[in-house]
Scaffold this active site. Sequence first.
Site, short mmCIF file in Angstrom:
data_model
loop_
_atom_site.label_atom_id
_atom_site.label_comp_id
_atom_site.label_asym_id
_atom_site.label_seq_id
_atom_site.Cartn_x
_atom_site.Cartn_y
_atom_site.Cartn_z
N CYS A 157 1.62 -44.56 20.34
CA CYS A 157 1.76 -45.88 20.54
C CYS A 157 0.35 -46.72 19.78
O CYS A 157 -0.78 -46.46 20.09
CB CYS A 157 1.27 -46.25 22.44
SG CYS A 157 0.94 -47.74 22.52
N CYS A 180 -1.72 -49.32 21.43
CA CYS A 180 -2.85 -48.62 22.52
C CYS A 180 -3.87 -48.28 21.75
O CYS A 180 -4.92 -48.36 21.89
CB CYS A 180 -2.21 -47.71 23.24
SG CYS A 180 -0.37 -47.97 23.78
N ASP A 181 -3.48 -47.42 20.52
CA ASP A 181 -4.42 -46.69 19.92
C ASP A 181 -4.84 -47.12 18.48
O ASP A 181 -5.99 -46.68 17.90
CB ASP A 181 -4.04 -45.31 19.61
CG ASP A 181 -3.96 -44.64 21.01
OD1 ASP A 181 -4.41 -45.17 22.06
OD2 ASP A 181 -2.94 -43.56 21.14
#
Length: 311
Positions: free
Chosen positions: A134, A137-138
């Site tokens: 992701c 997200c990261d």
Amino acid sequence: MDKIYDVIIIGGGPGGYTAALYCARGGLSTLVFEKQAAGGQMALTSQVDNYPGFEEGVDGFILGEKMKQGAERFGVETRREEVSAVKLTEDIKEITAGEETFKSRCVIIAAGAGPRKLGLSGEEEMTGSGISYCAACDGMFFRKKTVAVIGGGNTAAADALILSRICQKVILVHRRDELRAEKIYQEPLFSAENIEFCWNSQVEELLYDEKITGIKIKNKITGEISEKSCDGVFVSVGREPASELFKEQIAVSKEGYIVADETTKTSLPGVFAVGDIRTKEVRQIVTAAADGATSAHFVQEYLAEQTAKQG
Ligand code: NAP
């Protein structure tokens, strides 16, 4: 006596919470299990432009929360827990989460899909230590670093674009010589100065010690093997249905999707499948929501038939 819900919904994405809204608004006692945030996969998307009603688009996490709140307004209960076992074949279904088992007359499976893995040695071990599924997200963990993105679909293209704005360099590795991603992604991708494309290339090996240090890739045309140093690998090679828990009891396709047509009825009476986990052509937020509404209709019909039989 244990409470028996009219319907238990497994998964709190757009399919699950639309089903919950329609069921509860129709007077059914309704319990939703959601293991992460409301919204499911949608919650990981910062900008959703293709769900109607939002002229500026909407954050997927916020949309998920709004869907949850809209359903809870009609009495839907939510448990933030992962379902660990199901018994779906009897009239009264049993759903286990944590130490508790819950009972219901109907089950709507809305568990969605999860990222497909590359299946390489070290992939699981390095998840969180350089392997990610992701970018939204990261991505920030790799600020000013070099990352590889694997895949050629819309997700890979969107991930590569996000990362090109955060990272020093992005290496896009795709197994063919053209992207599957829609044209709308291609122009910004090809004009970004810090994206290197490795066409016709398959990742052969992940290189790592305590963290990811690089990848070994093979050019499928020339057979040439090369190593690319990087700090992170974003795997964006599509999704797989989260049907592991159900597939021993219910009919699934060879790809693992729960077999259900537009009625959302599965091979088991009283069990319905909605959204990305169901066999269908178009997997979108809006089609998952449509499935949710449809399933509630057939849940009502099923419960009425059961009552008539008993009565
Ligand atoms: P996808 O469209 O299935 O693309 C997967 C990509 O990964 C393909 O390029 C595929 O290569 C490659 N791939 C698959 N297995 C692989 C393997 N084992 N090793 C290396 N490469 C592999 O998946 P997605 O990009 O996650 O998209 C999923 C769905 O969400 C699609 O319907 C997509 O349109 C939608 N989506 C939409 C948006 C949007 O903005 N509208 C954004 C993201 C996703 P091949 O091309 O050779 O098959």
